[in-house]
Design a protein around this motif. Structure first.
Motif, mmCIF file in Angstrom:
data_model
loop_
_atom_site.group_PDB
_atom_site.id
_atom_site.type_symbol
_atom_site.label_atom_id
_atom_site.label_comp_id
_atom_site.label_asym_id
_atom_site.label_seq_id
_atom_site.Cartn_x
_atom_site.Cartn_y
_atom_site.Cartn_z
ATOM 1 N N GLU A 5 40.691 46.626 26.974
ATOM 2 C CA GLU A 5 41.853 45.744 27.073
ATOM 3 C C GLU A 5 41.992 45.284 28.519
ATOM 4 N N VAL A 6 42.063 43.964 28.700
ATOM 5 C CA VAL A 6 42.137 43.391 30.045
ATOM 6 C C VAL A 6 43.211 42.312 30.105
ATOM 7 N N VAL A 7 43.503 41.888 31.344
ATOM 8 C CA VAL A 7 44.397 40.767 31.588
ATOM 9 C C VAL A 7 43.624 39.708 32.368
ATOM 10 N N ALA A 8 43.999 38.451 32.182
ATOM 11 C CA ALA A 8 43.347 37.351 32.888
ATOM 12 C C ALA A 8 44.396 36.347 33.348
ATOM 13 N N ALA A 9 44.132 35.759 34.509
ATOM 14 C CA ALA A 9 45.059 34.791 35.100
ATOM 15 C C ALA A 9 44.548 33.378 34.918
ATOM 16 N N ILE A 10 45.378 32.539 34.318
ATOM 17 C CA ILE A 10 45.117 31.111 34.260
ATOM 18 C C ILE A 10 45.928 30.534 35.414
ATOM 19 N N ILE A 11 45.273 30.450 36.572
ATOM 20 C CA ILE A 11 45.962 30.009 37.782
ATOM 21 C C ILE A 11 45.878 28.494 37.859
ATOM 22 N N CYS A 12 47.046 27.853 37.866
ATOM 23 C CA CYS A 12 47.099 26.396 37.893
ATOM 24 C C CYS A 12 47.663 25.916 39.226
ATOM 25 N N LYS A 13 47.126 24.794 39.668
ATOM 26 C CA LYS A 13 47.645 24.105 40.851
ATOM 27 C C LYS A 13 47.546 22.617 40.535
ATOM 28 N N GLY A 14 48.710 21.990 40.364
ATOM 29 C CA GLY A 14 48.704 20.592 39.919
ATOM 30 C C GLY A 14 48.083 20.519 38.535
ATOM 31 N N ASP A 15 47.088 19.661 38.364
ATOM 32 C CA ASP A 15 46.430 19.515 37.057
ATOM 33 C C ASP A 15 45.119 20.289 36.988
ATOM 34 N N LYS A 16 44.902 21.228 37.905
ATOM 35 C CA LYS A 16 43.640 21.975 37.937
ATOM 36 C C LYS A 16 43.846 23.449 37.630
ATOM 37 N N VAL A 17 42.765 24.051 37.096
ATOM 38 C CA VAL A 17 42.752 25.453 36.711
ATOM 39 C C VAL A 17 41.657 26.151 37.516
ATOM 40 N N PHE A 18 41.936 27.367 37.971
ATOM 41 C CA PHE A 18 40.996 28.115 38.801
ATOM 42 C C PHE A 18 40.040 28.931 37.946
ATOM 43 N N ALA A 19 38.741 28.799 38.215
ATOM 44 C CA ALA A 19 37.702 29.535 37.493
ATOM 45 C C ALA A 19 36.822 30.271 38.491
ATOM 46 N N THR A 20 36.333 31.450 38.092
ATOM 47 C CA THR A 20 35.478 32.240 38.970
ATOM 48 C C THR A 20 34.149 32.541 38.280
ATOM 49 N N GLN A 21 33.096 32.665 39.098
ATOM 50 C CA GLN A 21 31.756 32.937 38.590
ATOM 51 C C GLN A 21 31.396 34.398 38.890
ATOM 52 N N ARG A 22 30.976 35.106 37.847
ATOM 53 C CA ARG A 22 30.608 36.516 38.010
ATOM 54 C C ARG A 22 29.355 36.641 38.875
ATOM 55 N N GLY A 23 29.364 37.621 39.753
ATOM 56 C CA GLY A 23 28.225 37.826 40.634
ATOM 57 C C GLY A 23 27.469 39.112 40.351
ATOM 58 N N TYR A 24 27.707 39.714 39.189
ATOM 59 C CA TYR A 24 27.111 41.020 38.902
ATOM 60 C C TYR A 24 26.983 41.232 37.399
ATOM 61 N N GLY A 25 26.180 42.199 37.018
ATOM 62 C CA GLY A 25 26.110 42.674 35.643
ATOM 63 C C GLY A 25 25.381 41.768 34.671
ATOM 64 N N GLU A 26 25.498 42.145 33.414
ATOM 65 C CA GLU A 26 24.821 41.448 32.318
ATOM 66 C C GLU A 26 25.231 39.977 32.228
ATOM 67 N N TRP A 27 26.458 39.669 32.603
ATOM 68 C CA TRP A 27 26.982 38.309 32.480
ATOM 69 C C TRP A 27 27.012 37.586 33.832
ATOM 70 N N LYS A 28 26.154 38.012 34.757
ATOM 71 C CA LYS A 28 26.073 37.380 36.077
ATOM 72 C C LYS A 28 25.887 35.870 35.920
ATOM 73 N N ASP A 29 26.554 35.111 36.764
ATOM 74 C CA ASP A 29 26.507 33.644 36.816
ATOM 75 C C ASP A 29 27.332 32.946 35.744
ATOM 76 N N TRP A 30 27.907 33.668 34.789
ATOM 77 C CA TRP A 30 28.811 33.059 33.809
ATOM 78 C C TRP A 30 30.186 32.934 34.444
ATOM 79 N N TRP A 31 31.000 32.036 33.924
ATOM 80 C CA TRP A 31 32.328 31.750 34.481
ATOM 81 C C TRP A 31 33.413 32.397 33.640
ATOM 82 N N GLU A 32 34.524 32.730 34.321
ATOM 83 C CA GLU A 32 35.631 33.427 33.660
ATOM 84 C C GLU A 32 36.936 33.145 34.395
ATOM 85 N N PHE A 33 38.022 33.540 33.762
ATOM 86 C CA PHE A 33 39.318 33.535 34.416
ATOM 87 C C PHE A 33 39.451 34.893 35.098
#
Length: 129
Positions: A5-33
């Motif tokens: 069980e996890v929590v995720a932030a949909i961080i908004c600024k104006g009309d844009k949403v913040f996304a981050t790219q994983r730098g580790y593990g099985e899902w390295k280089d995939w994007w997430e909140f």
């Protein structure tokens, strides 16, 4: 099957949403909140404030629950509570992620989202102005 069980932030600024790219593990280089696991005794909101501070050295205001996603990965079942958030300071520093982007709604398909986060993107398109 293992339950996470996890929590995720949909961080908004104006009309844009913040996304981050994983730098580790099985899902390295995939994007997430950004976000992470809740610790014992924490509310979802408290966990989210802590996780964003740890991952991004940023302060946020948690506004409201947008959706809860249930997703089966090959080795675990994920429950992810996603909250609309606003930055209370402009500083962001990538402590755990490889990269980050501010994406407008029409740019949401320009990155390779983690499977559970795809469901969040669909909700954002319908509910967040």
């Amino acid at each position: 099957m293992k339950q996470i069980e996890v929590v995720a932030a949909i961080i908004c600024k104006g009309d844009k949403v913040f996304a981050t790219q994983r730098g580790y593990g099985e899902w390295k280089d995939w994007w997430e909140f950004p976000g992470g696991k809740m610790e014992a005794g924490e509310t979802a909101e408290e966990a989210l404030v802590r996780e964003i501070n740890e991952e991004l050295s940023a302060e946020i205001c948690v506004e409201r629950l947008v959706c809860t996603v249930e997703h089966d990965y090959p080795t675990f079942h994920l429950t992810m509570h996603c909250y609309l958030c606003r930055l209370t300071s402009e500083a962001l520093h990538l402590n755990e992620h490889e990269a980050a982007k501010w994406l407008a709604k029409h740019e949401l398909d320009s990155v390779k989202w983690l499977p559970a986060d795809v469901k969040v993107v669909e909700t954002i398109r319908k509910t967040i102005q």
